[in-house]
Design an enzyme around this catalytic site. Sequence first.
Site, short mmCIF file in Angstrom:
data_model
loop_
_atom_site.label_atom_id
_atom_site.label_comp_id
_atom_site.label_asym_id
_atom_site.label_seq_id
_atom_site.Cartn_x
_atom_site.Cartn_y
_atom_site.Cartn_z
N GLY A 46 30.98 -29.61 -25.67
CA GLY A 46 32.71 -29.90 -25.90
C GLY A 46 33.37 -28.76 -26.32
O GLY A 46 34.44 -28.45 -26.00
N CYS A 64 26.99 -42.92 -29.23
CA CYS A 64 27.62 -42.00 -30.02
C CYS A 64 28.36 -42.87 -31.14
O CYS A 64 28.88 -42.42 -32.17
CB CYS A 64 28.95 -40.92 -29.31
SG CYS A 64 29.90 -42.09 -28.49
N GLU A 92 23.62 -35.36 -36.09
CA GLU A 92 23.60 -36.42 -35.21
C GLU A 92 22.06 -36.15 -34.37
O GLU A 92 21.84 -35.28 -33.91
CB GLU A 92 24.83 -36.41 -33.98
CG GLU A 92 24.67 -37.52 -32.91
CD GLU A 92 25.59 -37.72 -32.27
OE1 GLU A 92 26.02 -36.62 -31.44
OE2 GLU A 92 26.39 -38.80 -31.91
N LYS A 102 31.23 -34.58 -12.26
CA LYS A 102 29.91 -34.10 -12.50
C LYS A 102 29.15 -35.14 -13.55
O LYS A 102 29.46 -34.95 -14.78
CB LYS A 102 29.98 -32.54 -12.94
CG LYS A 102 28.59 -32.14 -13.20
CD LYS A 102 28.38 -31.34 -14.34
CE LYS A 102 26.84 -31.10 -14.85
NZ LYS A 102 26.14 -32.49 -15.34
N GLY A 157 29.91 -35.98 -24.51
CA GLY A 157 28.79 -35.24 -24.44
C GLY A 157 28.71 -34.70 -25.99
O GLY A 157 28.94 -34.98 -26.96
N GLU A 177 35.12 -36.44 -26.14
CA GLU A 177 34.39 -37.35 -26.91
C GLU A 177 32.78 -36.62 -27.14
O GLU A 177 32.07 -36.43 -26.27
CB GLU A 177 34.24 -38.66 -26.28
CG GLU A 177 35.52 -39.32 -26.19
CD GLU A 177 36.10 -39.83 -27.46
OE1 GLU A 177 35.49 -39.63 -28.69
OE2 GLU A 177 37.26 -40.02 -27.58
#
Length: 477
Positions: free
Chosen positions: A229, A280, A379, A171, A224, A246
């Site tokens: 996550g 990231c 972030e 996906k 993502g 991740e």
Amino acid sequence: MTIYQNLIAGEWTGAEAVENINPSDTKEVVGLYASGSAADTGNAIAAAKAAFPAWSRSGIWERHVILKKAGDEIMARKDELGALLAREEGKTLPEAIGETIRASQIFEFFAGEALRLAGEVVPSVRPNIGVEITREPLGVIGIITPWNFPIAIPAWKIAPALCYGNTIVFKPAELVPGCSWAIVDILNRAGLPKGVLNLVMGKGSIVGQTMLDSPDLAGITFTGSVGTGKRVAVSSIEHNRKIQLEMGGKNPMVVLDDADLSVAVEAAANSAFFSTGQRCTASSRLIVTEGIHDRFVAAMTEKLKTLNVDHALKTGTHIGPVVDERQLKTDTDYIEIGKKEGAKLAFGGELISRDTPGFYLQPTLFTEATNQMRISREEIFGPVASVIRVKDYEEALAVANDTPFGLSSGIATTSLKHATHFKRNAEAGMVMVNLPTAGVDFHVPFGGRKGSSYGSREQGKYAAEFFTTVKTAYTLA
Ligand code: UN1
């Protein structure tokens, strides 16, 4: 317009579609891509399950040939696929072609790894007994990928999954289905048996959720946001499912008094602003010691003046648009938060208009930031970075490590002593000396610590850890 469909059990299918919009020119529709249902996802999982017994026992030469063919075709089509990537995601054409080349190299690497599968034969502690340790495929793997690396991240999850004999339900991010569709088409034509690789484009709340709820996925590899996550993790415990996550980063780039100023500025500008800061591995905390601080800020500001923000396909563009309206709002909200928190806006911060309607934002640099501000802890995932002034190396290291994340960590210095100490003491999965925090090789492990990652490393031979399960077999001689 034709619909680029989902691939389920070897058949292209799907009549529901959504528009893939170009963030450099929101009037341009890149294509119509299928939006799968829960039933489609269930069918894809069933097809992958049915294909597993045969594919898990397939020969390593067959896997090698298919992976190699895919790598070769991606390389042969790098300009076309790079342009598609730049159109759907917004990174510049040279960045997009570079990413496409990386995807090809990943397939070539795992084509080679398929031929290097090996185990161990060791003596038992009991006489006349032999022990064999082998790696077997895990099963059906769910692959969920983000929008910021539309071809490289799918490649670095799909290639090892196939190399080690797994079947796949894939996906991709809703915003960037184009490159994923292209890779699946290439692998399908390269000769993958039906059902080995299933593509279900569509919404996370439907396709992703159906994957999380399935007891038939033996593993999920996800890149993502932290929030998603965590949901992958929680749902996976119930199904005893292996996971590889991740997630975010808030990567520091330390600049010491003894740094070569031009090396430091190049590394910091690349880390913070290339790929529009949407990595990231991007650095958003520039931790600078007192003696070089003012010179560094002046040189960074000069550098930022030279960077053109424009259409991703235009020659001379250094920074493409932000990926979509939602991300743009996040970025501008954080710019306001930074101002309110008392950081000084040293450069940028404004939206820009260009010939085509797109999500254009100036690269934005704050100074006089502290490590406690939200802009230093959360972030942002945009072209926004802050300079944090520190006294010396010891304080720089402490500030660098004072974060919930731990993906990548950089230092600019000419001191062997500080570089060596930093490599040992940075609390991150990857450390970069006199290099940007982002931009990694395809044949060595990738991943982080603390809130950035969970599970074993991606890429290189370390990928085997996630995509296989170990068997220990004892035989009486
Ligand atoms: C890179 O910096 O070369 O989502 C790769 C991301 C990372 C990939 C970074 N997983 O940004």
